[in-house]
Write a protein that holds these residues in place. Structure first.
Motif, PDB file in Angstrom:
ATOM      1  N   ARG A 619       0.614  -1.292  -0.121  1.00  0.00           N
ATOM      2  CA  ARG A 619       0.007   0.070   0.033  1.00  0.00           C
ATOM      3  C   ARG A 619       0.974   1.269  -0.170  1.00  0.00           C
ATOM      4  O   ARG A 619       0.611   2.163  -0.698  1.00  0.00           O
ATOM      5  N   ASN A 620       2.040   1.364   0.686  1.00  0.00           N
ATOM      6  CA  ASN A 620       2.738   2.439   0.760  1.00  0.00           C
ATOM      7  C   ASN A 620       3.589   2.558  -0.489  1.00  0.00           C
ATOM      8  O   ASN A 620       4.010   3.716  -0.768  1.00  0.00           O
ATOM      9  N   VAL A 624      -1.780   0.352  -3.876  1.00  0.00           N
ATOM     10  CA  VAL A 624      -2.833  -0.545  -3.952  1.00  0.00           C
ATOM     11  C   VAL A 624      -3.265  -1.010  -2.599  1.00  0.00           C
ATOM     12  O   VAL A 624      -2.690  -1.202  -1.555  1.00  0.00           O
ATOM     13  N   HIS A 625      -4.512  -1.860  -2.720  1.00  0.00           N
ATOM     14  CA  HIS A 625      -5.115  -2.451  -1.741  1.00  0.00           C
ATOM     15  C   HIS A 625      -5.312  -4.072  -2.210  1.00  0.00           C
ATOM     16  O   HIS A 625      -5.874  -4.244  -3.251  1.00  0.00           O
ATOM     17  N   SER A 627      -7.080  -7.116  -2.142  1.00  0.00           N
ATOM     18  CA  SER A 627      -8.401  -7.472  -1.650  1.00  0.00           C
ATOM     19  C   SER A 627      -8.505  -9.301  -1.457  1.00  0.00           C
ATOM     20  O   SER A 627      -9.253  -9.605  -0.514  1.00  0.00           O
ATOM     21  N   ILE A 638      -9.602 -10.414   1.799  1.00  0.00           N
ATOM     22  CA  ILE A 638      -9.202  -9.308   2.904  1.00  0.00           C
ATOM     23  C   ILE A 638      -8.059 -10.100   3.640  1.00  0.00           C
ATOM     24  O   ILE A 638      -8.085  -9.981   5.038  1.00  0.00           O
ATOM     25  N   ALA A 653      -5.563  -7.186  -6.543  1.00  0.00           N
ATOM     26  CA  ALA A 653      -5.199  -5.973  -5.818  1.00  0.00           C
ATOM     27  C   ALA A 653      -6.007  -4.715  -6.650  1.00  0.00           C
ATOM     28  O   ALA A 653      -6.431  -4.823  -7.759  1.00  0.00           O
ATOM     29  N   GLY A 655      -6.622  -0.743  -7.559  1.00  0.00           N
ATOM     30  CA  GLY A 655      -5.960   0.400  -7.719  1.00  0.00           C
ATOM     31  C   GLY A 655      -6.328   1.066  -9.217  1.00  0.00           C
ATOM     32  O   GLY A 655      -6.938   0.428  -9.705  1.00  0.00           O
TER      33      GLY A 655
END
Length: 758
Positions: A619-620, A624-625, A627, A638, A653, A655
């Motif tokens: 993420r940093n 992106v996250h 999922s 998650i 992911a 984004g």
């Protein structure tokens, strides 16, 4: 020594000959269906100088089973949702081609002076293009990924479905009565009624059964259960007046919507191939060279009819369906052949004893010729388009292109009224059919039992009538409530209500119309079981309906049943999302916000393997996250920061395009370099004696550093016995111990140097 049954001898002959012939056709890159037909001709009684089958009746029985399994497999490849999502374009094209080719085939047969029933069946056979042959031709010519090919395959799927309906209609026509409009309409209504009934009940009950027994379903049990369902529906279909093949197709299409569909297709395929081969061999056994010579001219004329008819009417049908002139010609020219369904329809005519024996070999000959010409027809579509482009008036070409564009625009138009009315009609039709089926079953099967019990206890049957009526209304109450209340609180209904006062009266009318339909069901039950006056019956019906509408328990039950049905209907789609073969539904909402889901596989040599998501800081680094993670058949939704990545994991992911592109570059770039000195990584076994000056003396094995510092492993101690003694990690090392150590050569060398260093 016991004598083998003739059936076993016939099967041995058929399978051996079919095996050699199909191997030859495979080498020649020809369709296997033609190889089976040739094999059938070779083992038939028409070839007196070769061995032939002894009992044709047994082979015909196996061939009938082959038709059932062929259509069952076809149903497994058929998806109700897929057809509904196609829109009107392929439906228009398929119906146009089918109707035009049937009329053309009937006309050609009539011009030969053939009987009317022969002409009807001929029209049906000539209207069916071959899905198998076209699919193979596209694959061989490298056209499978082109746009027009998907349009052709959509129409072929619809043609296969319409062919099932056509077989039912032809069976009705062949019953001996002169078909009229009323009889045809009655047949269509019966087909529609039973199709909807079977699909609704099947899609509700069968997924529940498979879900409950899923842990017991291996390949063997799944095969038996699937074929059991297939044969059961074939029997039910014949009991209500349809063919066994029709029932098999319906059951296949029901199972196609289940999670187990892909597994069923795999386990059923060998059975389908075996019995399908026997069916096509039986087709070849009916080929008579004498008839082929006698009917040579009709065969050639029928070939020309198919080539020209599909080229012209196929192009016209795809034009009406919204294709451009060029694509329409490529689609129409691709469909210029007949195949497996023509044989099935011909077999139907022979089994019913209504068509002449000459028609079967004639159709087989036509199929063989058109199959060989299929690649040339596909290749000739574009030159023909260029020819017409040069010679047709420009005004005509523009008008043809305008027809296709205009039809697409017309088909895409929609409004809230149309959506609401269509949903209400579908809802009323489905629940109405379920109510009719429930009432019919209760009155025909259960009512006699209630009456008998009532007569034995009270001397009259009225108590039995009342009990049966109450049970029946209890069973259909969720259906009637759905007919009345469904869509009354939908977004379309609310928007139309608030949009204009003019809409309110028609909206109220839609509610009242559905109320009247529900009252008619209750009125019929009361009128059938009682002798009350009409006024009393109407009051009773209204009272029951009010109770149904106001009942909270019934509302909850109705919603639960509908949700369970929708879950079963979407079961295969949900399974595909869980397995990562399909994007989740919420991605559509993400696209509106310029973000979407990307799927990335962790390479085998990735530096990310063995690290947690927290350590990777995706993420940093990329914004992106994550999922979901897909690991084999396991899905982790998650995932937390402590989740460890493994090679071949699939990361889903969320984004933007730029963020996902950066992630994709990094996951491909951050991998361990390839080993250049692979020879040095060989593991060897060495014996090392602890010297008097060794630093290992007096240390526990686990504290010696042999494993942690030097990357070697002590596998045992040689104590002069036959077998090496396993080492306890807490053992104290002493001078003179003979240790067996495994490691790379360089590491073992360091251990020896340290052992002798003092």
């Amino acid at each position: 020594m016991s004598e083998l049954p003739d059936l076993v001898k016939d099967l041995a002959l058929i399978l051996v000959v079919a095996g050699f012939v199909t191997l030859l056709f495979k080498k020649l890159n020809q369709p296997l269906v033609l190889g089976y037909i040739v094999a059938g001709f070779l083992v038939s009684t028409k070839m007196p100088y070769l061995m032939h089958v002894i009992d044709k009746n047994d082979i015909q029985t196996w061939a009938d089973i082959g038709v059932i399994f062929l259509l069952f497999s076809l149903g497994l490849d058929f998806s109700i949702k897929k057809i509904l999502k196609m829109g009107a374009s392929p439906i228009i094209a398929a119906c146009t081609i089918l109707l035009c080719m049937m009329v053309l085939g009937f006309s050609v047969g009539y011009s030969f002076g053939w009987k009317r029933i022969d002409c009807i069946f001929l029209g049906g056979m000539l209207s069916m293009s071959s899905t198998t042959i076209i699919y193979k031709a596209f694959a061989d010519m490298g056209l499978s990924q082109q746009g027009f090919a998907s349009s052709v395959m959509s129409v072929l799927i619809l043609e296969d479905i319409l062919a099932i309906v056509m077989m039912v209609m032809l069976s009705t026509v062949a019953s001996g009565r002169s078909p009229d409009g009323g009889q045809m309409l009655n047949s269509l209504i019966r087909i529609g009624f039973f199709l909807i009934l079977w699909f609704v009940i099947g899609l509700f009950a069968i997924p529940i059964f498979l879900r409950a027994t899923r842990k017991y379903l291996n390949n063997e049990t799944l095969l038996i259960v699937s074929l059991g369902f297939c044969c059961l529906m074939a029997v039910v279909s014949t009991q209500v007046g349809f063919s066994a093949a029709f029932g098999a197709f319906v059951m296949g299409s029901i199972l196609a919507e289940t999670i187990e569909a892909d597994k069923i297709i795999k386990v059923v395929e060998p059975v389908k191939n075996l019995f399908g081969a026997i069916f096509f061999v039986s087709v070849g056994m009916l080929v008579d060279p004498v008839i082929l010579v006698k009917y040579a001219i009709p065969i050639l004329l029928l070939v020309v009819t198919i080539l020209l008819g599909q080229a012209i009417f196929g192009t016209f049908g795809f034009l009406l369906g919204g294709q451009s002139l060029k694509n329409a010609m490529r689609c129409g020219f691709s469909m210029a052949q007949i195949g497996e369904f023509a044989f099935i329809i011909a077999s139907l005519g022979l089994s019913l004893g209504v068509i002449g024996e000459f028609l079967y070999p004639v159709v087989v000959a036509v199929s063989v010729i058109t199959t060989f010409l299929t690649p040339y027809m596909i290749s000739g579509a574009e030159p023909c388009y260029n020819f017409f482009l040069r010679h047709l008036p420009k005004k005509w070409v523009r008008r043809l292109e305008h027809i296709s564009n205009g039809s697409t625009e017309a088909l895409s138009s929609n409004n809230q009224w149309r959506s609401l009315i269509r949903a209400m009609l579908v809802n009323t039709l489905i629940y109405g059919i379920l109510s009719i089926a429930t009432i019919t079953l209760m009155f025909s099967l259960t009512l006699p039992f209630f009456r008998q019990v009532s007569t034995d206890l009270t001397g009259t049957h009225w108590a039995g009538n009342v009990a049966c009526g109450l049970v029946t209304m209890l069973l259909i109450s969720p259906f009637l409530r759905s007919i009345v209340m469904k869509k009354n609180h939908s977004e379309e209904f609310k928007n139309l209500w608030t949009m204009s006062r003019i809409n309110r009266l028609p909206l109220v009318f839609t509610v009242l119309a559905r109320v009247v339909i529900a009252l008619m069901f209750i009125f019929y039950i009361c009128n059938y079981l009682t002798r009350f006056k009409n006024a009393i019956l109407i009051v009773i019906a209204i009272g029951f309906l009010i109770l149904m509408v106001l009942s909270r328990r019934l509302k909850k039950r109705s919603i639960t049943l509908e949700r369970l049905f929708i879950q079963n209907l979407r079961g295969r789609e949900i399974e595909a999302q869980v397995r990562g073969r399909r994007r989740p539904l919420f991605e559509g909402h993400l696209l509106d916000r310029n973000i979407h889901i990307g799927s990335f596989e962790v390479p085998e040599d990735s530096e990310w393997a063995g690290k947690t998501l927290h350590q990777l800081q995706l993420r940093n680094r990329f914004g992106v996250h994550v999922s979901s993670l897909l690991r084999g058949s396991h899905r982790i939704n998650i995932p937390g920061g402590n989740t460890i990545l493994f090679p071949s994991d699939k990361i889903q992911a969320i984004g933007s395009d730029e963020q996902l592109a950066s992630l994709s570059i990094a996951i491909k770039r951050e991998i361990h370099p390839e080993e250049t000195d692979i020879e040095k990584r060989e593991m060897v076994l060495r014996q090392i004696m602890i010297t008097d000056n060794s630093p290992f003396i007096g240390k526990k094995l686990q504290d010696s550093g042999i494993r942690d510092q030097y990357n070697c492993m002590v596998v045992g101690v040689d104590e002069g016995q036959r077998h090496i003694t396993l080492v306890n990690p807490s053992r104290l090392l002493q001078a003179g111990d003979l240790l067996w150590i495994v490691g790379e050569r360089e590491h073992l060398k360091r251990v020896q140097e340290v052992n002798q260093s003092l």
